[in-house]
Design a protein around this motif. Structure first.
Motif, short mmCIF file in Angstrom:
data_model
loop_
_atom_site.label_atom_id
_atom_site.label_comp_id
_atom_site.label_asym_id
_atom_site.label_seq_id
_atom_site.Cartn_x
_atom_site.Cartn_y
_atom_site.Cartn_z
N GLY A 243 0.79 -1.22 0.00
CA GLY A 243 0.00 0.00 0.00
C GLY A 243 0.82 1.27 0.00
N GLY A 244 2.08 1.18 0.38
CA GLY A 244 2.95 2.35 0.39
C GLY A 244 3.66 2.59 -0.91
N ARG A 245 3.33 1.82 -1.98
CA ARG A 245 4.02 1.98 -3.25
C ARG A 245 3.06 2.01 -4.43
NH1 ARG A 245 7.85 -1.63 -4.40
NH2 ARG A 245 8.03 -2.20 -2.21
N ILE A 246 1.87 2.60 -4.20
CA ILE A 246 0.87 2.73 -5.26
C ILE A 246 0.46 4.19 -5.37
CG2 ILE A 246 -0.90 2.06 -3.58
CD1 ILE A 246 -2.65 1.16 -5.83
N LEU A 247 0.27 4.64 -6.60
CA LEU A 247 -0.16 6.01 -6.88
C LEU A 247 -1.51 5.99 -7.58
CD1 LEU A 247 3.20 7.41 -8.31
CD2 LEU A 247 2.36 7.58 -5.97
N LEU A 248 -2.34 6.98 -7.27
CA LEU A 248 -3.65 7.10 -7.88
C LEU A 248 -3.78 8.47 -8.55
CD1 LEU A 248 -5.96 5.76 -5.00
CD2 LEU A 248 -4.98 4.46 -6.92
N SER A 249 -4.29 8.48 -9.78
CA SER A 249 -4.54 9.74 -10.46
C SER A 249 -5.57 9.52 -11.54
CB SER A 249 -3.23 10.33 -11.02
OG SER A 249 -3.31 11.73 -11.10
N GLN A 250 -5.75 10.53 -12.41
CA GLN A 250 -6.91 10.53 -13.31
C GLN A 250 -6.57 10.64 -14.79
OE1 GLN A 250 -9.65 13.21 -10.37
NE2 GLN A 250 -7.62 13.91 -10.93
N ASP A 251 -5.40 11.21 -15.14
CA ASP A 251 -5.02 11.41 -16.54
C ASP A 251 -6.01 12.32 -17.26
OD1 ASP A 251 -3.32 11.14 -18.68
OD2 ASP A 251 -4.10 9.20 -19.33
N VAL A 252 -6.52 13.33 -16.53
CA VAL A 252 -7.38 14.33 -17.16
C VAL A 252 -6.52 15.16 -18.11
CG1 VAL A 252 -8.74 16.42 -16.74
CG2 VAL A 252 -9.02 14.43 -15.26
N CYS A 253 -7.06 15.49 -19.26
CA CYS A 253 -6.37 16.35 -20.22
C CYS A 253 -7.13 17.67 -20.33
CB CYS A 253 -6.28 15.68 -21.58
SG CYS A 253 -5.27 14.18 -21.60
N GLY A 254 -6.53 18.73 -19.82
CA GLY A 254 -7.22 20.01 -19.80
C GLY A 254 -7.47 20.57 -21.18
N TYR A 255 -6.43 20.61 -22.03
CA TYR A 255 -6.56 21.11 -23.39
C TYR A 255 -5.77 20.21 -24.32
CZ TYR A 255 -7.20 24.34 -27.24
OH TYR A 255 -7.59 24.90 -28.44
N LEU A 256 -6.46 19.58 -25.26
CA LEU A 256 -5.84 18.65 -26.20
C LEU A 256 -5.82 19.30 -27.57
CD1 LEU A 256 -8.18 16.95 -24.33
CD2 LEU A 256 -6.73 15.10 -25.13
N VAL A 257 -4.65 19.70 -28.04
CA VAL A 257 -4.56 20.40 -29.32
C VAL A 257 -5.02 19.52 -30.46
CG1 VAL A 257 -3.01 21.67 -30.85
CG2 VAL A 257 -2.64 21.74 -28.38
N ARG A 259 -7.30 17.17 -30.55
CA ARG A 259 -8.65 16.62 -30.44
C ARG A 259 -9.71 17.69 -30.69
NH1 ARG A 259 -7.77 12.28 -26.69
NH2 ARG A 259 -5.67 11.51 -27.18
N GLU A 260 -10.87 17.24 -31.10
CA GLU A 260 -12.06 18.08 -31.18
C GLU A 260 -13.19 17.34 -30.48
OE1 GLU A 260 -12.80 21.00 -32.16
OE2 GLU A 260 -11.16 21.69 -33.45
N PRO A 261 -13.82 17.89 -29.43
CA PRO A 261 -13.48 19.18 -28.83
C PRO A 261 -12.14 19.12 -28.11
CG PRO A 261 -15.08 18.03 -27.49
CD PRO A 261 -14.91 17.22 -28.73
N HIS A 262 -11.54 20.27 -27.87
CA HIS A 262 -10.20 20.33 -27.29
C HIS A 262 -10.18 20.05 -25.79
CE1 HIS A 262 -8.44 21.74 -31.00
NE2 HIS A 262 -9.28 22.75 -31.06
N THR A 263 -11.31 20.21 -25.14
CA THR A 263 -11.32 20.09 -23.69
C THR A 263 -11.86 18.74 -23.24
OG1 THR A 263 -13.47 21.19 -23.63
CG2 THR A 263 -11.53 22.55 -23.28
N ASP A 264 -11.29 18.23 -22.16
CA ASP A 264 -11.72 17.01 -21.49
C ASP A 264 -12.83 17.39 -20.51
OD1 ASP A 264 -11.94 14.71 -19.89
OD2 ASP A 264 -9.80 14.30 -19.99
N ASP A 265 -13.96 16.70 -20.55
CA ASP A 265 -15.07 17.12 -19.69
C ASP A 265 -14.93 16.62 -18.26
OD1 ASP A 265 -15.57 14.43 -20.02
OD2 ASP A 265 -17.58 14.69 -20.90
N ARG A 266 -13.85 15.92 -17.94
CA ARG A 266 -13.65 15.44 -16.57
C ARG A 266 -13.00 16.51 -15.70
NH1 ARG A 266 -10.08 10.68 -16.61
NH2 ARG A 266 -9.09 11.69 -18.39
#
Length: 308
Positions: A243-257, A259-266
């Motif tokens: 449990g001391g060697r795991i990371l949690l995150s989301q990989d949200v992309c704020g602005y993706l050049v 892609r269309e649309p450019h914004t991630d809705d998360r």
């Protein structure tokens, strides 16, 4: 402590840490005109409300995991995070071979290591904004010789500066190959983070990577898989004693050049606002949750003592 773009060192006491997010990225290969950048004003309009919400939820540091040549925009990322009251951390390094510039394909290991080290010690893009970690990536179908070369350079830069290496390596066999290389080069597997580890379907491989001393990162939270998928994986890791060697995150992309649309809705705040509270329903205690969203990433992304 974690080195931020402001030049200050963030500590675990500052608040929650988001270890794998993107504010600005362009995943169009260079051969097709990639590595485009939009202005800071455009990024602010698209991303600032989400960053403010993450700050209000308790986030203090955002690891912006876009490396050079895939739309890295250091000043705009720094500006947006600063406006929201967050510390930003950006990487040096290179993405998959198909996204690397010609000079890097031709460069020696020493030249690449020196280039990364300069980013970590002196600054990036002609500024004093120093990188806080090394971000690499490998081809899912198999690590290429060029990607091996870049890893060797990354290990040299890591050993010289104390910076960790986070590698896009959703296939566990590729991560194990890299850990073998790190050990053969005299590096430290505890400085290696397998990014997108949740995509590896064989949980025994997760455990093997952990037993080798590396970190695993489940960073698609709030995306395609339900929260229960990530909670079950996290529980298995804790039950196995890691449990001391795991990371949690989301990989949200704020602005993706690219892609269309450019914004991630998360939302960048989802991990703290929604996912972390859900962990209590599955038997995780307050100390375990605090480790997952604060202490673990502070440890994994620390610049080890003695580094410049």
């Amino acid at each position: 402590m974690i080195r931020t773009t402001s030049g200050e060192l963030a500590t675990p006491a500052d608040g929650s840490i988001l270890p794998h997010e993107h504010i600005h990225t362009d995943l169009l290969p260079l051969s097709e005109g990639g590595d485009r950048k939009v202005s800071a004003d455009v990024i602010h309009d698209a991303v600032l409300p989400k960053l403010v919400r993450a700050k209000a939820a308790g986030a203090s540091v955002l690891m912006e995991c876009t490396p050079p040549y895939v739309g890295q925009n250091v000043e705009a990322v720094h500006s947006a995070c600063q406006a929201a009251g967050l510390a930003a951390v950006v990487p040096t390094g290179l993405y998959k071979e198909a996204f690397q510039p010609p000079w890097a394909l031709d460069a020696s290991v020493s030249d690449l290591a020196d280039w990364m080290t300069r980013h970590l010690v002196d600054g990036m893009d002609g500024t004093d904004r120093r990188a806080g970690f090394i971000k690499l990536a490998v081809t899912d179908e198999g690590v290429t010789p060029q990607e091996d070369k870049v890893l060797e350079a990354g290990v040299r830069a890591s050993m010289a500066t104390g910076a960790p290496i986070a590698c896009h390596s959703p296939v566990g066999a590729n991560a194990l190959h890299q850990i073998d290389m790190i050990e053969d080069l005299g590096g430290d597997p505890s400085r290696y983070i397998q990014v997108h580890a949740h995509a590896e379907s064989n949980f025994d491989t997760h455990l093997e990577i952990l037993r080798r001393g590396a970190w695993i990162e489940y960073d698609g939270i709030g995306g395609g898989e339900p929260d229960s998928f990530f909670i079950d994986l996290t529980r298995k890791v804790f039950d196995a004693g890691f449990g001391g060697r795991i990371l949690l995150s989301q990989d949200v992309c704020g602005y993706l050049v690219d892609r269309e649309p450019h914004t991630d809705d998360r939302q960048f705040a989802y991990l703290i606002e929604t996912f972390a509270p859900s962990l209590t329903k599955y038997g995780f205690g307050a100390k375990e949750i605090d480790g997952l969203i604060r202490l673990n990433p502070a440890d994994a992304f620390s610049i080890r003592s003695g580094a410049p």
